[in-house]
Write an enzyme that holds these catalytic residues in place. Structure first.
Site, PDB file in Angstrom:
ATOM      1  N   CYS A   8      -5.263  11.785  -6.328  1.00 39.67           N
ATOM      2  CA  CYS A   8      -4.444  10.662  -6.784  1.00 39.67           C
ATOM      3  C   CYS A   8      -4.822  10.172  -8.181  1.00 39.67           C
ATOM      4  O   CYS A   8      -4.023   9.516  -8.846  1.00 39.67           O
ATOM      5  CB  CYS A   8      -4.538   9.508  -5.784  1.00 39.67           C
ATOM      6  N   HIS A  16      -2.174   2.898  -8.853  1.00 42.49           N
ATOM      7  CA  HIS A  16      -1.794   3.964  -7.929  1.00 42.49           C
ATOM      8  C   HIS A  16      -1.172   3.323  -6.696  1.00 42.49           C
ATOM      9  O   HIS A  16      -1.719   2.390  -6.122  1.00 42.49           O
ATOM     10  CB  HIS A  16      -3.037   4.776  -7.558  1.00 42.49           C
ATOM     11  N   ASN A  72       3.103   6.958  -1.215  1.00 45.23           N
ATOM     12  CA  ASN A  72       2.012   7.453  -2.034  1.00 45.23           C
ATOM     13  C   ASN A  72       2.371   8.848  -2.538  1.00 45.23           C
ATOM     14  O   ASN A  72       2.384   9.804  -1.770  1.00 45.23           O
ATOM     15  CB  ASN A  72       0.730   7.486  -1.192  1.00 45.23           C
TER      16      ASN A  72
END
Length: 332
Positions: A118, A259, A289
């Protein structure tokens, strides 16, 4: 605020792409033992996007890259380097960046992937920034792209509800000395919790076998409690370090682009940084996500809808497998 004349890079164009197919929480209720309420209360996610059959990571990256180049007023031939943050390349070898380079119709420039899960986009951004600061390159394409739907266990309700597919991109160029640009980047890795977020089979340590496939060891595994604890602490610390290095305070930050992992994580980071949640760019409810793609997608949306304006100071932060985390402070 005094103008910093230190050589730096600047984001001159952004772009993003998400697939057309929407997978809602109500759809997931029919696939796995979960509920719309359970997902929304624990994550903030309502829906996510899923790539179509035959669509590869580099296909999504291509659309995002073309849009970023258009925004920058540049052509693919103007690029000196391509860096792609991804853990879902088209093939184990060669890199997704190589496929992207070919699809852009250019040759003879370095193109490579960065694997930081990520945090991949911010790792790639930091690399591109350093090459421009050094004077070696003038235009670097930085991409975060993930096709996570194909590495998920769709029977594991604690993970499959979290993720979606997409890509985002930014073009870096030399700053012109007016104070705008990448002010600071901070990269970190602590392998203590390396097994808490990983894909256990498919590498040199554990090959894929019929048995590993049966046990879903070729899919994403995550210990959510471990990740939640370190995410809040490390994202806060990395963000504070980026601010300190740039010599500015939290009150000087106009927008935070985090994020998009979990709404509870984002809320706690906001509290610890003492930055109102209203100044956070959020799209987790629509996309879930998307790993390394989440920051550039959110950044592009906020630039294009006018929330982020020229000269706005923007803080970005992300944490993913490794455990790797990063932050970046930019003035657009």
């Amino acid at each position: 605020m005094p103008v910093d004349q230190t050589p730096k890079s600047r984001i001159v164009g952004t772009g993003a792409y998400v697939p057309e197919r929407v997978l809602s929480n109500l759809d997931l209720e029919k696939m796995v033992d979960t509920s719309d309420q359970w997902i929304r209360e624990r994550t903030g996610i309502r829906e996510r996007r899923i790539a179509r059959e035959g669509e590869a990571t580099s296909d999504m990256a291509l659309v995002a890259a073309q849009r970023a180049l258009d925004a920058a007023g540049l052509q693919p031939k103007d690029l000196d380097m391509i860096v792609v943050g991804t853990i879902t390349p088209d093939m184990p070898m060669p890199s997704c960046a190589a496929f992207l380079q070919r699809k852009l119709g250019i040759t003879d420039i370095p193109a490579f992937d960065v694997s930081a899960a990520c945090a991949g986009f911010l790792y790639a951004l930091s690399i591109g920034d350093q090459f421009i600061r050094s004077g070696m390159h003038r235009h670097v394409l930085v991409v975060g792209a993930e096709l996570l739907s194909r590495i998920l266990d769709w029977e594991e309700r604690t993970t499959c509800v979290l993720f979606g597919d997409g890509a985002g991109a930014a073009v870096l160029a030399p700053a012109n000395g007016d104070g705008r640009g990448v002010l600071s980047t901070k990269l970190h890795t602590d392998a203590t919790l390396i097994e808490s977020l990983c894909i256990r089979a498919g590498g040199s340590q554990e090959r894929i076998t019929p048995e590993s496939i049966r046990q879903k060891r070729d899919k994403v595994f995550m210990n959510g409690q471990d990740i939640f604890k370190v995410a809040v602490k490390n994202l806060t610390r990395a963000s504070a370090c980026a601010l300190t290095e740039a010599g500015i305070g939290a009150s000087d930050v106009r927008w935070v682009v985090p994020h998009q992992a979990n709404m509870r994580i984002i809320s706690q980071v906001a509290q610890r940084l003492d930055i109102p949640l209203e100044r956070f760019v959020l799209n987790i409810d629509r996309y879930g996500n998307t790993s390394s793609a989440s920051i550039p997608i959110a950044l592009d949306e906020a630039v294009r809808d006018g929330r982020i304006q020229p000269n706005d100071t923007v803080l970005m932060c992300a944490l993913g497998g490794g455990i790797s985390w990063a932050s970046a402070l930019i003035r657009l």
